[in-house]
Design a protein around this motif. Structure first.
Motif, PDB file in Angstrom:
ATOM      1  N   MET A   1      28.361  29.438  25.938  1.00  0.00           N
ATOM      2  CA  MET A   1      27.642  28.586  26.890  1.00  0.00           C
ATOM      3  C   MET A   1      28.628  28.002  27.903  1.00  0.00           C
ATOM      4  SD  MET A   1      25.544  25.137  25.922  1.00  0.00           S
ATOM      5  CE  MET A   1      25.266  23.958  27.227  1.00  0.00           C
ATOM      6  N   ARG A   2      28.207  27.944  29.163  1.00  0.00           N
ATOM      7  CA  ARG A   2      29.065  27.376  30.220  1.00  0.00           C
ATOM      8  C   ARG A   2      29.060  25.856  30.145  1.00  0.00           C
ATOM      9  NH1 ARG A   2      30.422  29.237  35.181  1.00  0.00           N
ATOM     10  NH2 ARG A   2      29.499  27.398  36.160  1.00  0.00           N
ATOM     11  N   LEU A   3      30.217  25.243  30.265  1.00  0.00           N
ATOM     12  CA  LEU A   3      30.288  23.784  30.175  1.00  0.00           C
ATOM     13  C   LEU A   3      30.186  23.110  31.538  1.00  0.00           C
ATOM     14  CD1 LEU A   3      32.901  23.481  27.353  1.00  0.00           C
ATOM     15  CD2 LEU A   3      30.628  22.466  27.360  1.00  0.00           C
ATOM     16  N   SER A   4      30.434  23.862  32.598  1.00  0.00           N
ATOM     17  CA  SER A   4      30.373  23.265  33.927  1.00  0.00           C
ATOM     18  C   SER A   4      28.953  22.745  34.183  1.00  0.00           C
ATOM     19  CB  SER A   4      30.769  24.324  34.958  1.00  0.00           C
ATOM     20  OG  SER A   4      30.711  23.747  36.224  1.00  0.00           O
ATOM     21  N   GLY A   5      28.847  21.451  34.426  1.00  0.00           N
ATOM     22  CA  GLY A   5      27.542  20.838  34.708  1.00  0.00           C
ATOM     23  C   GLY A   5      26.748  20.466  33.473  1.00  0.00           C
ATOM     24  N   ALA A   6      27.190  20.895  32.285  1.00  0.00           N
ATOM     25  CA  ALA A   6      26.445  20.583  31.050  1.00  0.00           C
ATOM     26  C   ALA A   6      26.635  19.108  30.673  1.00  0.00           C
ATOM     27  CB  ALA A   6      26.931  21.478  29.916  1.00  0.00           C
ATOM     28  N   ARG A   7      25.573  18.522  30.099  1.00  0.00           N
ATOM     29  CA  ARG A   7      25.682  17.135  29.612  1.00  0.00           C
ATOM     30  C   ARG A   7      26.211  17.185  28.180  1.00  0.00           C
ATOM     31  NH1 ARG A   7      19.491  16.006  30.713  1.00  0.00           N
ATOM     32  NH2 ARG A   7      19.565  18.087  29.856  1.00  0.00           N
ATOM     33  N   VAL A   8      27.355  16.577  27.976  1.00  0.00           N
ATOM     34  CA  VAL A   8      28.051  16.700  26.681  1.00  0.00           C
ATOM     35  C   VAL A   8      28.265  15.319  26.070  1.00  0.00           C
ATOM     36  CG1 VAL A   8      30.177  17.453  25.540  1.00  0.00           C
ATOM     37  CG2 VAL A   8      29.253  18.792  27.439  1.00  0.00           C
ATOM     38  N   LEU A   9      27.819  15.142  24.842  1.00  0.00           N
ATOM     39  CA  LEU A   9      28.093  13.900  24.099  1.00  0.00           C
ATOM     40  C   LEU A   9      29.236  14.155  23.122  1.00  0.00           C
ATOM     41  CD1 LEU A   9      27.536  11.082  22.874  1.00  0.00           C
ATOM     42  CD2 LEU A   9      25.705  12.125  21.530  1.00  0.00           C
ATOM     43  N   VAL A  10      30.274  13.321  23.208  1.00  0.00           N
ATOM     44  CA  VAL A  10      31.390  13.407  22.251  1.00  0.00           C
ATOM     45  C   VAL A  10      31.414  12.104  21.455  1.00  0.00           C
ATOM     46  CG1 VAL A  10      33.889  13.697  21.943  1.00  0.00           C
ATOM     47  CG2 VAL A  10      32.728  14.808  23.876  1.00  0.00           C
ATOM     48  N   THR A  11      31.267  12.184  20.135  1.00  0.00           N
ATOM     49  CA  THR A  11      31.390  10.974  19.320  1.00  0.00           C
ATOM     50  C   THR A  11      32.856  10.798  18.916  1.00  0.00           C
ATOM     51  OG1 THR A  11      31.052  11.950  17.119  1.00  0.00           O
ATOM     52  CG2 THR A  11      29.062  11.422  18.393  1.00  0.00           C
ATOM     53  N   GLY A  12      33.229   9.545  18.698  1.00  0.00           N
ATOM     54  CA  GLY A  12      34.627   9.273  18.348  1.00  0.00           C
ATOM     55  C   GLY A  12      35.548   9.570  19.517  1.00  0.00           C
ATOM     56  N   ALA A  13      35.061   9.282  20.745  1.00  0.00           N
ATOM     57  CA  ALA A  13      35.819   9.638  21.949  1.00  0.00           C
ATOM     58  C   ALA A  13      36.844   8.574  22.329  1.00  0.00           C
ATOM     59  CB  ALA A  13      34.859   9.874  23.114  1.00  0.00           C
ATOM     60  N   SER A  14      36.903   7.483  21.563  1.00  0.00           N
ATOM     61  CA  SER A  14      37.825   6.392  21.904  1.00  0.00           C
ATOM     62  C   SER A  14      39.234   6.623  21.371  1.00  0.00           C
ATOM     63  CB  SER A  14      37.271   5.080  21.342  1.00  0.00           C
ATOM     64  OG  SER A  14      36.885   5.262  19.991  1.00  0.00           O
ATOM     65  N   SER A  15      39.465   7.725  20.646  1.00  0.00           N
ATOM     66  CA  SER A  15      40.774   7.933  20.013  1.00  0.00           C
ATOM     67  C   SER A  15      40.993   9.416  19.719  1.00  0.00           C
ATOM     68  CB  SER A  15      40.782   7.121  18.705  1.00  0.00           C
ATOM     69  OG  SER A  15      42.006   7.279  18.030  1.00  0.00           O
ATOM     70  N   GLY A  16      42.247   9.758  19.442  1.00  0.00           N
ATOM     71  CA  GLY A  16      42.620  11.056  18.858  1.00  0.00           C
ATOM     72  C   GLY A  16      41.937  12.295  19.411  1.00  0.00           C
ATOM     73  N   ILE A  17      41.347  13.056  18.502  1.00  0.00           N
ATOM     74  CA  ILE A  17      40.747  14.359  18.845  1.00  0.00           C
ATOM     75  C   ILE A  17      39.585  14.180  19.831  1.00  0.00           C
ATOM     76  CG2 ILE A  17      39.433  16.301  17.895  1.00  0.00           C
ATOM     77  CD1 ILE A  17      41.068  15.895  15.262  1.00  0.00           C
ATOM     78  N   GLY A  18      38.786  13.131  19.636  1.00  0.00           N
ATOM     79  CA  GLY A  18      37.629  12.905  20.511  1.00  0.00           C
ATOM     80  C   GLY A  18      38.055  12.603  21.937  1.00  0.00           C
ATOM     81  N   ALA A  19      39.083  11.758  22.099  1.00  0.00           N
ATOM     82  CA  ALA A  19      39.570  11.429  23.446  1.00  0.00           C
ATOM     83  C   ALA A  19      40.145  12.685  24.106  1.00  0.00           C
ATOM     84  CB  ALA A  19      40.624  10.328  23.367  1.00  0.00           C
ATOM     85  N   ALA A  20      40.899  13.486  23.342  1.00  0.00           N
ATOM     86  CA  ALA A  20      41.467  14.729  23.889  1.00  0.00           C
ATOM     87  C   ALA A  20      40.345  15.702  24.263  1.00  0.00           C
ATOM     88  CB  ALA A  20      42.409  15.363  22.861  1.00  0.00           C
ATOM     89  N   THR A  21      39.289  15.731  23.445  1.00  0.00           N
ATOM     90  CA  THR A  21      38.158  16.623  23.737  1.00  0.00           C
ATOM     91  C   THR A  21      37.447  16.176  25.017  1.00  0.00           C
ATOM     92  OG1 THR A  21      37.869  17.096  21.389  1.00  0.00           O
ATOM     93  CG2 THR A  21      35.982  17.545  22.807  1.00  0.00           C
ATOM     94  N   ALA A  22      37.297  14.863  25.190  1.00  0.00           N
ATOM     95  CA  ALA A  22      36.662  14.361  26.412  1.00  0.00           C
ATOM     96  C   ALA A  22      37.453  14.828  27.643  1.00  0.00           C
ATOM     97  CB  ALA A  22      36.583  12.836  26.356  1.00  0.00           C
ATOM     98  N   ARG A  23      38.784  14.744  27.557  1.00  0.00           N
ATOM     99  CA  ARG A  23      39.624  15.155  28.702  1.00  0.00           C
ATOM    100  C   ARG A  23      39.474  16.647  28.979  1.00  0.00           C
ATOM    101  NH1 ARG A  23      43.449  11.718  25.728  1.00  0.00           N
ATOM    102  NH2 ARG A  23      43.198   9.653  26.634  1.00  0.00           N
ATOM    103  N   GLU A  24      39.460  17.432  27.908  1.00  0.00           N
ATOM    104  CA  GLU A  24      39.334  18.892  28.035  1.00  0.00           C
ATOM    105  C   GLU A  24      37.952  19.260  28.617  1.00  0.00           C
ATOM    106  OE1 GLU A  24      42.132  20.477  27.020  1.00  0.00           O
ATOM    107  OE2 GLU A  24      41.358  22.444  27.584  1.00  0.00           O
ATOM    108  N   MET A  25      36.928  18.546  28.179  1.00  0.00           N
ATOM    109  CA  MET A  25      35.560  18.778  28.672  1.00  0.00           C
ATOM    110  C   MET A  25      35.458  18.428  30.155  1.00  0.00           C
ATOM    111  SD  MET A  25      33.264  19.723  26.431  1.00  0.00           S
ATOM    112  CE  MET A  25      33.246  20.015  24.668  1.00  0.00           C
ATOM    113  N   ALA A  26      36.102  17.312  30.538  1.00  0.00           N
ATOM    114  CA  ALA A  26      36.059  16.906  31.953  1.00  0.00           C
ATOM    115  C   ALA A  26      36.712  17.994  32.815  1.00  0.00           C
ATOM    116  CB  ALA A  26      36.768  15.565  32.136  1.00  0.00           C
TER     117      ALA A  26
END
Ligand SMILES: NC(=O)c1ccc[n+]([C@@H]2O[C@H](COP(=O)([O-])OP(=O)(O)OC[C@H]3O[C@@H](n4cnc5c(N)ncnc54)[C@H](OP(=O)(O)O)[C@@H]3O)[C@@H](O)[C@H]2O)c1
Length: 242
Positions: free
Chosen positions: A1-26
């Motif tokens: 699935m293409r992530l460009s434009g997709a609405r993505v919810l990341v839980t645990g985004a305030s630290s560690g793996i979740g914060a890194a995932t948020a950056r990668e998703m952006a």
């Protein structure tokens, strides 16, 4: 699935793996909704990634947080906590907290956010589990059980769904505040912790390529396969090296 434009919810985004995932998703062009308890840290990640912060405790209000998130195309269920030590010393409160945050909350969130994905005929759910859930780790029996539950939940869901992808990412040791927070530092010399960005890239890749299961680092699939194929041998090796 293409992530460009997709609405993505990341839980645990305030630290560690979740914060890194948020950056990668952006980077991949996703529109982000970020969940966590620590408002200051979460809002800082949200400002950096252009995401919307939803602050709250998944242990007590998964349904309220899901409704604040609104419809999403992708759920990355990453929030989690650990506890290490002999089971007899584990307080009942810690057992409840781990099972609620690591297993019940991800199931509830999926239950609430999945129908929208199914209706739209498009979506993806990723669970950040752990190698502990595939092989069981000494003095982390409850943590291992919550992650095993998540892995099998994902497997069952995958059989059930047609248009929505389901992935499990199984990290080994990752360099995040996880160990300090559980009150027991990571003390082994091996395996060496990997950076959280490596897990974040695996999460993004699992969605983009529809991968069911990703171990980080990849060699961790070996102990998991050995346990499946030759459990007796695995137990001998785990007793010696585990
Ligand atoms: N680090 C590792 O070696 C490792 C290995 C395998 C798997 N994992 C898994 O990876 C995931 C992320 O862990 P991490 O290493 O990035 O640890 P971390 O830095 O401690 O981050 C944990 C995240 O989960 C959130 N969280 C915890 N309890 C919560 C609750 N009750 N309600 C809402 N959010 C909650 C935290 O929010 P706040 O900070 O805002 O409280 C934080 O954002 C976890 O599921 C963990 O089990 C980690």
């Amino acid at each position: 699935m293409r992530l460009s434009g997709a609405r993505v919810l990341v839980t645990g985004a305030s630290s560690g793996i979740g914060a890194a995932t948020a950056r990668e998703m952006a980077e991949a062009g996703a529109r982000l909704v970020l969940m966590g308890r620590d408002r200051r840290r979460l809002e800082s990640v949200a400002a950096e990634t252009g995401g919307r912060a939803v602050v709250g405790d998944l242990a007590t209000d998964a349904a309220g947080l899901a409704s604040q998130a609104g419809p999403v195309d992708v759920l990355v269920s990453n929030a989690g906590a650990g506890w290490a030590g002999p089971l007899a010393r584990m307080p009942g409160e810690a057992v409840e907290r781990l099972t609620t945050v690591n297993l019940t909350a991800p199931i509830l969130l999926t239950r609430l956010l999945l129908p929208g994905m199914v209706e739209r005929g498009r979506g993806h759910v990723v669970f950040v589990a752990s190698i502990a859930g595939a092989v069981g780790v000494r003095e982390e029996a409850v943590y291992s059980a919550t992650k095993a539950g998540l892995i099998v939940f994902a497997e069952g869901l995958r059989h059930e769904l047609r248009d929505v992808g389901v992935s499990v990412v199984l990290p080994g040791v990752v360099d995040t505040p996880f160990f300090d927070r559980r009150g027991m530092p990571y003390a082994r010399r091996w395996p060496r912790p990997v950076p959280p960005e490596r897990v974040a890239r695996a999460v993004v890749s699992a969605i983009e390529h529809g991968r069911a299961e990703t171990y980080v680092p990849g060699w961790l699939r070996v102990p998991s396969r050995v346990r499946g194929a030759a459990p007796g041998l695995f137990r001998l090796l785990a007793a010696r090296f585990g």
